[in-house]
Design a protein around this motif. Structure first.
Motif, PDB file in Angstrom:
ATOM      1  N   GLY A  99       0.810  -1.209   0.000  1.00 52.05           N
ATOM      2  CA  GLY A  99       0.000   0.000   0.000  1.00 52.05           C
ATOM      3  C   GLY A  99       0.842   1.257   0.000  1.00 52.05           C
ATOM      4  O   GLY A  99       0.584   2.199  -0.752  1.00 52.05           O
ATOM      5  N   HIS A 100       1.880   1.281   0.828  1.00 46.44           N
ATOM      6  CA  HIS A 100       2.762   2.462   0.878  1.00 46.44           C
ATOM      7  C   HIS A 100       3.489   2.646  -0.445  1.00 46.44           C
ATOM      8  O   HIS A 100       3.586   3.764  -0.969  1.00 46.44           O
ATOM      9  CB  HIS A 100       3.767   2.319   2.026  1.00 46.44           C
ATOM     10  CG  HIS A 100       3.162   2.487   3.380  1.00 46.44           C
ATOM     11  ND1 HIS A 100       2.545   3.655   3.775  1.00 46.44           N
ATOM     12  CD2 HIS A 100       3.074   1.626   4.422  1.00 46.44           C
ATOM     13  CE1 HIS A 100       2.108   3.505   5.022  1.00 46.44           C
ATOM     14  NE2 HIS A 100       2.415   2.288   5.439  1.00 46.44           N
ATOM     15  N   THR A 101       3.972   1.538  -1.025  1.00 41.60           N
ATOM     16  CA  THR A 101       4.682   1.609  -2.305  1.00 41.60           C
ATOM     17  C   THR A 101       3.771   2.103  -3.423  1.00 41.60           C
ATOM     18  O   THR A 101       4.134   2.992  -4.189  1.00 41.60           O
ATOM     19  CB  THR A 101       5.254   0.227  -2.667  1.00 41.60           C
ATOM     20  OG1 THR A 101       6.184  -0.166  -1.655  1.00 41.60           O
ATOM     21  CG2 THR A 101       5.949   0.254  -4.016  1.00 41.60           C
ATOM     22  N   LEU A 102       2.546   1.549  -3.486  1.00 45.07           N
ATOM     23  CA  LEU A 102       1.646   1.932  -4.572  1.00 45.07           C
ATOM     24  C   LEU A 102       1.117   3.348  -4.403  1.00 45.07           C
ATOM     25  O   LEU A 102       0.909   4.065  -5.386  1.00 45.07           O
ATOM     26  CB  LEU A 102       0.499   0.923  -4.698  1.00 45.07           C
ATOM     27  CG  LEU A 102      -0.103   0.804  -6.100  1.00 45.07           C
ATOM     28  CD1 LEU A 102       0.913   0.219  -7.083  1.00 45.07           C
ATOM     29  CD2 LEU A 102      -1.370  -0.010  -6.100  1.00 45.07           C
ATOM     30  N   ARG A 103       0.955   3.796  -3.145  1.00 49.76           N
ATOM     31  CA  ARG A 103       0.504   5.179  -2.926  1.00 49.76           C
ATOM     32  C   ARG A 103       1.545   6.166  -3.454  1.00 49.76           C
ATOM     33  O   ARG A 103       1.219   7.112  -4.158  1.00 49.76           O
ATOM     34  CB  ARG A 103       0.254   5.444  -1.432  1.00 49.76           C
ATOM     35  CG  ARG A 103      -0.270   6.850  -1.168  1.00 49.76           C
ATOM     36  CD  ARG A 103      -0.064   7.288   0.272  1.00 49.76           C
ATOM     37  NE  ARG A 103      -0.896   6.603   1.259  1.00 49.76           N
ATOM     38  CZ  ARG A 103      -2.125   6.976   1.608  1.00 49.76           C
ATOM     39  NH1 ARG A 103      -2.714   7.996   1.006  1.00 49.76           N
ATOM     40  NH2 ARG A 103      -2.789   6.311   2.556  1.00 49.76           N
ATOM     41  N   LEU A 104       2.827   5.908  -3.167  1.00 44.11           N
ATOM     42  CA  LEU A 104       3.893   6.799  -3.628  1.00 44.11           C
ATOM     43  C   LEU A 104       3.962   6.782  -5.160  1.00 44.11           C
ATOM     44  O   LEU A 104       4.077   7.821  -5.809  1.00 44.11           O
ATOM     45  CB  LEU A 104       5.238   6.379  -3.019  1.00 44.11           C
ATOM     46  CG  LEU A 104       6.454   7.199  -3.464  1.00 44.11           C
ATOM     47  CD1 LEU A 104       6.283   8.667  -3.103  1.00 44.11           C
ATOM     48  CD2 LEU A 104       7.723   6.636  -2.851  1.00 44.11           C
ATOM     49  N   PHE A 105       3.813   5.577  -5.738  1.00 44.42           N
ATOM     50  CA  PHE A 105       3.815   5.464  -7.208  1.00 44.42           C
ATOM     51  C   PHE A 105       2.665   6.290  -7.796  1.00 44.42           C
ATOM     52  O   PHE A 105       2.849   7.052  -8.748  1.00 44.42           O
ATOM     53  CB  PHE A 105       3.697   3.993  -7.624  1.00 44.42           C
ATOM     54  CG  PHE A 105       3.535   3.802  -9.105  1.00 44.42           C
ATOM     55  CD1 PHE A 105       2.298   3.543  -9.658  1.00 44.42           C
ATOM     56  CD2 PHE A 105       4.633   3.894  -9.951  1.00 44.42           C
ATOM     57  CE1 PHE A 105       2.135   3.377 -11.035  1.00 44.42           C
ATOM     58  CE2 PHE A 105       4.489   3.727 -11.324  1.00 44.42           C
ATOM     59  CZ  PHE A 105       3.237   3.464 -11.862  1.00 44.42           C
ATOM     60  N   PHE A 106       1.470   6.158  -7.203  1.00 38.81           N
ATOM     61  CA  PHE A 106       0.308   6.905  -7.697  1.00 38.81           C
ATOM     62  C   PHE A 106       0.554   8.408  -7.651  1.00 38.81           C
ATOM     63  O   PHE A 106       0.361   9.121  -8.642  1.00 38.81           O
ATOM     64  CB  PHE A 106      -0.952   6.574  -6.908  1.00 38.81           C
ATOM     65  CG  PHE A 106      -2.071   7.555  -7.196  1.00 38.81           C
ATOM     66  CD1 PHE A 106      -2.435   8.515  -6.261  1.00 38.81           C
ATOM     67  CD2 PHE A 106      -2.724   7.541  -8.422  1.00 38.81           C
ATOM     68  CE1 PHE A 106      -3.439   9.435  -6.547  1.00 38.81           C
ATOM     69  CE2 PHE A 106      -3.727   8.458  -8.716  1.00 38.81           C
ATOM     70  CZ  PHE A 106      -4.089   9.407  -7.774  1.00 38.81           C
ATOM     71  N   GLU A 107       0.961   8.929  -6.483  1.00 45.01           N
ATOM     72  CA  GLU A 107       1.085  10.388  -6.311  1.00 45.01           C
ATOM     73  C   GLU A 107       2.131  10.955  -7.271  1.00 45.01           C
ATOM     74  O   GLU A 107       1.949  12.040  -7.835  1.00 45.01           O
ATOM     75  CB  GLU A 107       1.428  10.720  -4.852  1.00 45.01           C
ATOM     76  CG  GLU A 107       0.355  10.338  -3.839  1.00 45.01           C
ATOM     77  CD  GLU A 107      -0.984  11.074  -4.012  1.00 45.01           C
ATOM     78  OE1 GLU A 107      -1.974  10.655  -3.390  1.00 45.01           O
ATOM     79  OE2 GLU A 107      -1.036  12.076  -4.776  1.00 45.01           O
TER      80      GLU A 107
END
Ligand SMILES: Cn1cc(C(=O)NCCN2CCCC2)ccc1=O
Length: 117
Positions: A99-107
């Motif tokens: 979740g943390h990895t994908l959130r950073l990728f998204f932003e």
């Protein structure tokens, strides 16, 4: 400026960055926990703890059905995925880390697609 943000998403051609970033999220190696709704038989407490579940498939359906009135509504649903993930999972668990990895990728990707362009 805020003059275009309130125009419906499809009229203002803001659909393209939403579709693009959704495709990028769905094909990311760390997207596996978020592709479909959390299985409530596998996690019976989930619906009690998470009042507004969200997942990438649901967002795709809403996008295809023109249910988002603005890009901000789309972004809110994406961020809901990651906020729910932080609520339900330990930071250092496999799902929590994804979740943390994908959130950073998204932003990062969203900023590239919509602001610094
Ligand atoms: C978002 N989220 C996801 C899970 C999860 O384990 N998803 C299962 C994923 N499986 C992988 C292959 C089939 C299904 C648990 C807690 C949570 O908050």
């Amino acid at each position: 400026t805020n003059s275009t943000e309130s125009i419906p998403i499809r009229l203002n051609k803001e659909l393209a960055p939403c579709r693009q970033v959704l495709d990028d999220l769905e094909s990311h190696d760390e997207a596996w926990p978020f592709l479909l709704a959390v299985n409530t038989k596998q996690f019976p407490t989930y619906r009690k703890v998470i009042r507004n579940p969200m997942d990438l498939q649901t967002i795709g359906k809403r996008l295809s059905q023109n249910e988002y009135k603005s890009r901000d509504e789309f972004v809110s649903d994406v961020r809901l995925i990651f906020d729910n993930c932080e609520t339900f999972n330990e930071d250092n668990s496999p799902v929590g880390k994804a979740g943390h990895t994908l959130r950073l990728f998204f932003e990062t990707r969203w900023a590239d697609l919509t602001s610094g362009k």
